[in-house]
Scaffold this motif. Structure first.
Motif, short mmCIF file in Angstrom:
data_model
loop_
_atom_site.label_atom_id
_atom_site.label_comp_id
_atom_site.label_asym_id
_atom_site.label_seq_id
_atom_site.Cartn_x
_atom_site.Cartn_y
_atom_site.Cartn_z
N ARG A 1 23.52 -34.78 -79.69
CA ARG A 1 23.73 -33.34 -79.47
C ARG A 1 24.88 -33.10 -78.51
O ARG A 1 25.70 -32.17 -78.70
N GLY A 2 24.97 -33.92 -77.45
CA GLY A 2 26.07 -33.78 -76.51
C GLY A 2 27.42 -34.05 -77.15
O GLY A 2 28.40 -33.34 -76.89
N HIS B 1 28.15 -33.68 -80.36
CA HIS B 1 28.46 -32.55 -81.25
C HIS B 1 29.02 -31.36 -80.46
O HIS B 1 29.95 -30.68 -80.92
N LYS B 2 28.46 -31.13 -79.29
CA LYS B 2 28.97 -30.04 -78.46
C LYS B 2 30.38 -30.32 -77.98
O LYS B 2 31.25 -29.43 -77.94
N GLY C 1 32.72 -29.59 -80.75
CA GLY C 1 32.95 -28.15 -80.86
C GLY C 1 33.91 -27.63 -79.81
O GLY C 1 34.79 -26.80 -80.09
N ASP C 2 33.78 -28.13 -78.57
CA ASP C 2 34.69 -27.72 -77.50
C ASP C 2 36.11 -28.18 -77.79
O ASP C 2 37.09 -27.48 -77.47
N THR D 1 31.41 -16.32 -78.86
CA THR D 1 30.77 -17.35 -78.04
C THR D 1 29.39 -17.63 -78.60
O THR D 1 28.57 -16.75 -78.81
N LYS D 2 29.20 -18.90 -78.85
CA LYS D 2 27.90 -19.31 -79.36
C LYS D 2 26.91 -19.43 -78.22
O LYS D 2 27.27 -19.81 -77.11
N LYS E 1 24.52 -20.87 -75.70
CA LYS E 1 24.41 -22.22 -75.19
C LYS E 1 23.03 -22.78 -75.51
O LYS E 1 22.03 -22.07 -75.44
N GLU E 2 23.07 -24.05 -75.83
CA GLU E 2 21.80 -24.70 -76.10
C GLU E 2 21.02 -24.85 -74.80
O GLU E 2 21.58 -25.08 -73.74
#
Length: 419
Positions: free
Chosen positions: A152-153, A155-156, A159-160, A190-191, A193-194
């Motif tokens: 997950r990190g 993937h984030k 995206g960044d 802005t998505k 934040k998880e």
């Protein structure tokens, strides 16, 4: 476990009622008994089982100011001049006495164990193997969760990096530049934040094992009862009120020393300040040492007094891997499908002699063994599936890390050109 293993010993004085005098010597604690040996004569003056103790108290009188009394059946034993202190000896003795009473290895359980059948012995061995496999499955499950958090990190981060790529493109060719065909784009949505799952991982983290311990920090006089909790990510030391004294993450532990089968020390080294070290003593430490050995295989060290425990624990495992399953299968087959006599009378006589020497197992024990074997098979299959899933996750993580590294290097070169 060898009953002659000495857990701890303290110099002290014992009141000998027959001669009405105090005798100097050493008070020793073993896994099942308390002993006192005189210094001058070397005579064993006291030797009784922990299960026969009725009471352990700290007492004082006009003549004896700091004494420890142990009521064994109808006899009261007096100990004084205890070193390093009376409280230290009292806490350790009381801990092992209480655990002995609560454990299944008390006097009554020992008498029943002498009459245990071969089926019960096999059941006990398989139950221990099942518990060990369950502990391993817990560690693997938490490790899989860590891999999922890493994915997950990553993937984030990817995206960044996409956002950074678009921003750099705008800076390299702004809309006001006459030769630019690009226009200012609408602000990026802005998505949300998880939610942080890592911060709550400690609260949701599963406990592998928790045992009562006697904690020693820095000096021998600073001894107090508490608890040791093992997690997949580390270990935690807390007091009797469940207040955390110290938590070691796996990466923080520099070495674990096994002094005896019942005593370990955990240390974290520092530069420029004192190391953080705790010495832990527990009657249930033999249950935690195999888990510590699995988690900290490169950091754990068995000292001389603990090498016998390692050999006694590992040698049966070799026999277990080669013969116990065959023995269980043979016994189960002998109960479910008894073999018919083959050969002459001599062969029948030999079989009868062997059957008389060997204990049979009942139908109920055979059913219980079958159920345990089925559970072990299910756990083994689940563990294999989890390992395969984690192998695939590691491959995905490796690919994603390589892709992210290339993207970061590319963006760094573009930023250098702009500056």
């Amino acid at each position: 476990m060898n009953e002659d293993i000495r857990i701890h010993s303290w110099p002290c004085s014992y009141y000998l009622d027959t001669s009405k005098q105090w005798v100097s010597g050493r008070l020793s604690l073993t896994p099942v008994a308390i002993k006192f040996t005189a210094d001058k004569t070397g005579e064993l003056l006291v030797n009784f089982h922990l299960s026969s103790i009725s009471e352990i108290k700290k007492e004082s009188s006009n003549l004896i100011f700091s004494s420890l009394t142990i009521l064994e059946k109808n006899t009261k034993h007096w100990f004084s001049s205890l070193q390093p202190s009376r409280n230290v000896v009292f806490n350790i003795l009381e801990h092992f006495w209480r655990e002995q009473l609560l454990s299944s290895q008390g006097a009554g359980a020992e008498a029943a164990a002498l009459q245990s059948t071969k089926g019960k012995e096999l059941t006990g061995l398989l139950t221990g193997s099942q518990k060990r496999l369950e502990d391993t499955a817990k560690v693997l499950h938490y490790q899989g969760e860590q891999f999922d958090n890493i994915m997950r990190g990553l993937h984030k981060i990817e995206g960044d990096m996409d956002v950074a790529d678009r921003l750099l493109t705008e800076l390299e060719s702004p809309s006001w530049w006459p030769f630019s065909s690009k226009f200012w784009k609408a602000p990026l949505e802005t998505k949300p934040k998880e939610t942080a799952t890592v911060s709550d991982s400690k609260n949701q983290e599963g406990i592998i094992i928790r045992i009562p311990v006697i904690i020693t920090h820095r000096t021998d006089s600073n001894v107090k009862p508490g608890k040791l909790t093992l997690f997949a990510s580390g270990l935690e030391i807390s007091d009797c009120n469940s207040q955390v004294i110290h938590r070691f993450e796996s990466k923080d532990v520099d070495d674990i020393r096994v002094h005896t089968p019942y005593e370990i020390s955990v240390r974290q080294r520092f530069i420029g300040k004192p190391d953080t070290s705790y010495r832990l003593l527990s009657a249930k430490m033999p249950e935690a040492i195999p888990i510590l050995e699995m988690q900290f295989s490169k950091k754990i060290q068995f000292l001389e007094d603990a090498l016998g425990f390692v050999g006694a624990r590992k040698s049966p495992q070799v026999d277990l891997g080669t013969s116990i399953w065959q023995a269980a299968t043979g016994l189960l087959g002998g109960v479910v499908q008894p073999s018919s006599p083959v050969g002459g009378r001599e062969g029948m006589d030999n079989d009868q002699v062997q059957l008389q020497k060997q204990e049979k197992i009942s139908q109920e024990e055979a059913k219980e063994l079958k159920q345990i074997l089925k559970k072990l098979k299910g756990l083994a299959l689940e563990t294999e599936a989890e390992l395969e899933r984690q192998d695939e996750a590691l491959d995905s993580i490796t690919t994603s890390v390589d892709r992210t590294t290339l993207s970061i290097d590319k963006q760094n070169r573009r930023i250098k050109k702009l500056t």
